[in-house]
Design an enzyme around this catalytic site. Structure first.
Site, PDB file in Angstrom:
ATOM      1  N   LYS A 118       0.839  -1.233  -0.001  1.00 27.00           N
ATOM      2  CA  LYS A 118      -0.129  -0.098  -0.185  1.00 27.00           C
ATOM      3  C   LYS A 118       0.871   1.374  -0.042  1.00 27.00           C
ATOM      4  O   LYS A 118       0.276   2.299  -0.547  1.00 27.00           O
ATOM      5  CB  LYS A 118      -0.942  -0.089   1.126  1.00 27.00           C
ATOM      6  CG  LYS A 118      -1.949  -1.312   1.023  1.00 27.00           C
ATOM      7  CD  LYS A 118      -2.737  -1.307  -0.090  1.00 27.00           C
ATOM      8  CE  LYS A 118      -3.390  -2.810  -0.137  1.00 27.00           C
ATOM      9  NZ  LYS A 118      -4.197  -2.823  -1.390  1.00 27.00           N
ATOM     10  N   GLU A 202      -1.887   7.766   7.870  1.00 24.04           N
ATOM     11  CA  GLU A 202      -2.430   8.371   7.128  1.00 24.04           C
ATOM     12  C   GLU A 202      -3.173   9.313   7.744  1.00 24.04           C
ATOM     13  O   GLU A 202      -3.691   9.120   8.703  1.00 24.04           O
ATOM     14  CB  GLU A 202      -3.417   7.243   6.120  1.00 24.04           C
ATOM     15  CG  GLU A 202      -3.360   7.611   4.888  1.00 24.04           C
ATOM     16  CD  GLU A 202      -4.307   6.723   4.087  1.00 24.04           C
ATOM     17  OE1 GLU A 202      -3.739   6.045   3.438  1.00 24.04           O
ATOM     18  OE2 GLU A 202      -5.479   6.501   4.246  1.00 24.04           O
ATOM     19  N   HIS A 237     -14.716  -0.866  10.084  1.00 26.98           N
ATOM     20  CA  HIS A 237     -13.860  -0.543   8.716  1.00 26.98           C
ATOM     21  C   HIS A 237     -14.008  -1.328   7.720  1.00 26.98           C
ATOM     22  O   HIS A 237     -13.532  -1.619   6.722  1.00 26.98           O
ATOM     23  CB  HIS A 237     -12.281  -0.377   9.063  1.00 26.98           C
ATOM     24  CG  HIS A 237     -11.910   0.596   9.995  1.00 26.98           C
ATOM     25  ND1 HIS A 237     -12.241   1.756  10.407  1.00 26.98           N
ATOM     26  CD2 HIS A 237     -11.263   0.325  11.150  1.00 26.98           C
ATOM     27  CE1 HIS A 237     -11.663   2.361  11.388  1.00 26.98           C
ATOM     28  NE2 HIS A 237     -11.046   1.267  12.231  1.00 26.98           N
ATOM     29  N   ARG A 294      -8.798  -7.551  -7.824  1.00 26.53           N
ATOM     30  CA  ARG A 294      -9.371  -8.768  -7.857  1.00 26.53           C
ATOM     31  C   ARG A 294     -10.943  -8.296  -7.845  1.00 26.53           C
ATOM     32  O   ARG A 294     -11.078  -7.209  -8.288  1.00 26.53           O
ATOM     33  CB  ARG A 294      -9.363  -9.253  -6.469  1.00 26.53           C
ATOM     34  CG  ARG A 294      -9.607  -8.360  -5.250  1.00 26.53           C
ATOM     35  CD  ARG A 294     -10.144  -9.186  -4.026  1.00 26.53           C
ATOM     36  NE  ARG A 294      -9.672  -8.203  -2.845  1.00 26.53           N
ATOM     37  CZ  ARG A 294     -10.733  -7.305  -2.545  1.00 26.53           C
ATOM     38  NH1 ARG A 294     -11.922  -7.225  -3.115  1.00 26.53           N
ATOM     39  NH2 ARG A 294     -10.155  -6.525  -1.552  1.00 26.53           N
TER      40      ARG A 294
END
Lengths: 501, 163
Positions: A118, A202, A237, A294
């Site tokens: 990521k 983040e 989440h 995917r």
């Protein structure tokens, strides 16, 4: 051209069932694999061939690359579909499939690897001109290091797993004192989920929306978008309700997001079905979150509004053929609800048990994707998602009303599910207004409890009748012996205890 | 016969009597009278004033009833064991809410804890779940260590309540 005439499906549950269905419609044979505990599962029954894989644990069976490839060879399969989860975003698996002379139904190993990291993906996207959220690089798991980075980025922040996705290893932190616990928990969860505990920070965007764009690339250099999906209704989440189009996205924003998504996909020469996830803030700015390489869980809503079968398109692309459509013209509105075996009244605690009765919803504009059947044992080894219910309507309101009708018709007995919680979200004025954001559930339905319903007392009467029956006469585990206590046996039983005449 | 049933956690006290094939149930002020018959899981309750169909199944010690699009989870009140982690009842014995692996003891023996505090972190279904306390107290004994596999209802922590 690569042959795709017999596909091994390296997955289980609803997605395996869903893939088998499209393969059958396309005239492609299927090979299911299953762990011992899944022997009677719907995907096993539905496939043309099914092969047991004896792993060290129920999960390990679906992760055993050597066994999967040996099974594919033995069954003379020429392609492998990974579904989602399990090995779907494992570049080494995609590579191993290709090296075994089989076609991997998905993107290139390089695209999977780039987007799977990521932190690296964010940097790559920033280079490609895709907006990204302010973030750190990978940080040492030391509260002081995180505190320093958080101070630069500005609170609130969210700790994320570098290998991550799917909400695993995520923690929102509003103050430095929360860092030590959050780092420990996130690292542990990331290690368990991805065998990689690396974390980064983040900026956390309050009241933002999660909006993602479905992209599709073929081997002829085309990359198209199939519109956005809004997935802001989340708990832990993780998404539980998705819809398309997003109530917050107008034509200009849609074009800008599609453009960014296609740029992201082009940066890794993307082939196949993929999803570029963005956060959309209150001012209408959007930022790249991650790309999932995917088929997503929520792909049916895109199929509803485009009329496409995305698994069929995946098969075409894997064969080296061009995508079947020139452009996708979206029509109407679609919603999806994820039915989970969990208790929303107890912090979404996963629930276990055996499904004793199941009624699937049906009707115009209603689709039910599931991998469960009466007798299915819901344990702790797999993801607790039982089914996906999706609806289509000419308008959002029609899709919403159909969803409420479909959920009312969805009867799962034997395990606790989030069905009634989903119904309450759909009936909430803020949801009706389309005012969704990622903290919707904590803001609008905190401390949710099931309401008392009109039939409560009558249900208690039925339960009392059932309970007063003698215990099952046999101990051979035949479920019918335990599921159908006879009220007449019950009545017989009362005579000794109650004077009735 | 009098029996208390917990329907989704709410106690319903009822009295059942029978005369021939006719069942009479009293729940508070309301009373239901009629004939009940079934085929498999499908029950017909032909009652005065209403005739309803229900699906009734048993799973472990629970009776599940689907009636008019609603789902009810019923347990006999006498068997309502208070062994479910931070459930109602201010239990001083903290037990595993589901089977899984103990990841971390969030507390030490002798530690003061407040209502809502995490005591033990468990992993199941690839997710973390915490066993919490719903009452303040002191941790007197921790029965598990990280890595222990626990079953649902297994004792994790003993507390001595503050009040």
């Amino acid at each position: 051209m690569p042959a795709v005439s017999k596909v091994l499906i390296a997955n289980r549950g609803e997605i395996a069932v869903r893939i088998i269905r499209s393969c059958r419609a396309a005239g492609v044979a299927t090979v299911a694999v299953y762990a011992e505990a899944d022997a009677g599962a719907p995907h096993v029954r539905l496939a043309d061939t099914a092969v047991a894989i004896r792993g060290a644990s129920p999960r390990a069976s679906y992760l055993d690359v050597a066994a999967l490839l040996a099974t594919a060879r033995g069954a003379k399969a020429d392609a492998v579909h990974p579904g989602y989860g399990f090995l779907s975003e494992n570049a080494a698996f995609a590579r191993a499939v290709a090296e075994a002379g089989l076609t991997f139904i998905g993107p290139s190993p390089d695209a999977i690897a780039t987007m799977g990291d990521k932190v690296a993906a964010r940097a790559r996207m920033a280079d490609a001109g895709v907006p990204v959220v302010p973030a750190s690089g990978v940080l040492a798991p030391d509260p002081e290091v995180f505190a320093k980075a958080a101070a630069t980025i500005g609170y609130p922040v969210v700790i994320k797993a570098a290998a991550g996705g799917g909400g695993k290893g995520m923690r929102i932190v509003r103050d430095a004192v929360e860092l030590p616990d959050a780092i420990r928990g996130a690292a542990r969860e990331a290690t368990a989920a991805f065998a990689d505990g690396r974390l980064y920070l983040e900026r956390f965007l309050e009241r933002s929306r999660h909006v993602e764009v479905q992209v599709f690339g073929d081997t002829h250099g085309r990359i198209v978008d199939l519109g956005e999906r809004e997935c802001s209704i989340q708990r832990r989440h993780q998404k539980i309700i998705e819809e398309t189009p997003s109530p917050a996205v107008g034509p200009d924003l849609r074009a800008a997001m599609a453009d960014a998504a296609i740029r992201a996909a082009r940066a890794v020469s993307y082939v196949g079905a993929g999803t570029v996830e963005f956060l959309l803030d209150e001012s209408g700015r959007f930022y790249f979150l991650e790309m999932n390489t995917r088929l997503q869980v929520e792909h049916p809503i895109t199929e509803w509004i485009t009329g496409l079968d995305l698994v069929r398109e995946q098969i075409l692309v894997a064969r080296g053929e061009p995508l079947s459509f020139e452009s996708a013209t979206p029509r109407g509105h679609a919603l999806e609800c994820r039915l989970y075996s969990e208790d929303p009244a107890r912090n979404f605690l996963p629930a276990t048990g055996t499904i004793r009765a199941l009624t699937a919803p049906a009707g115009p504009g209603i689709r039910f994707d599931s991998g469960i059947a009466p007798g299915s044992v819901i344990g702790v080894d797999y993801d607790p998602m039982l089914a996906k219910i999706s609806t289509w309507g000419a308008t959002r309101e029609e899709a919403r009303r159909r969803m409420l009708a479909a959920l009312r018709e969805t009867i799962v007995l034997g395990v606790v599910t989030n069905r009634d919680y989903l119904r309450e979200i759909l009936a909430h004025p803020a949801f009706i207004a389309g005012a969704t954001h990622t903290e919707f559930l904590t803001e609008h339905l905190p401390g949710w409890r099931p309401a008392t319903r009109d039939g409560r007392d009558l249900a208690a009467v039925a339960a009392a009748l059932a309970l007063a029956a003698p215990p099952p006469a046999t101990a051979d585990g035949d479920p019918r012996q335990t599921t159908t206590p006879s009220p007449f046996v019950t009545l017989g039983g009362w005579r000794t205890g109650v004077s009735t005449r | 016969m009098s029996v208390d049933i917990l329907v989704d956690g709410e106690r319903v006290a009822l009295t059942l009597t029978r005369s021939g094939d006719t069942v009479t149930a009293r729940v508070g002020e309301a009373s239901y009278r009629g004939v009940v018959h079934h085929r498999g899981d499908t029950w017909h309750l032909d009652l005065e004033g209403c005739s309803v169909m229900a699906t009734v199944v048993r799973e472990r010690d629970e009776i599940w009833v689907a009636l008019d699009g609603e789902i009810y989870r019923c347990t006999p009140a006498s068997e309502d064991r208070n062994d479910r982690g931070a459930g109602p009842g201010r239990s001083p014995r903290i037990t595993a809410p589901l089977p899984g692996k103990v990841l971390d003891g969030a507390v030490r023996e002798g530690q003061q804890v407040a209502a809502g505090d995490s005591l033990v972190v468990l992993e199941a279904m690839k997710m973390e779940t915490v066993a919490t306390t719903d009452a303040a107290g002191i941790v007197t004994k921790i029965h598990v260590t990280p890595g222990t596999m626990v079953d649902v209802g297994q004792l994790l922590v003993d507390l001595e309540l503050a009040d």
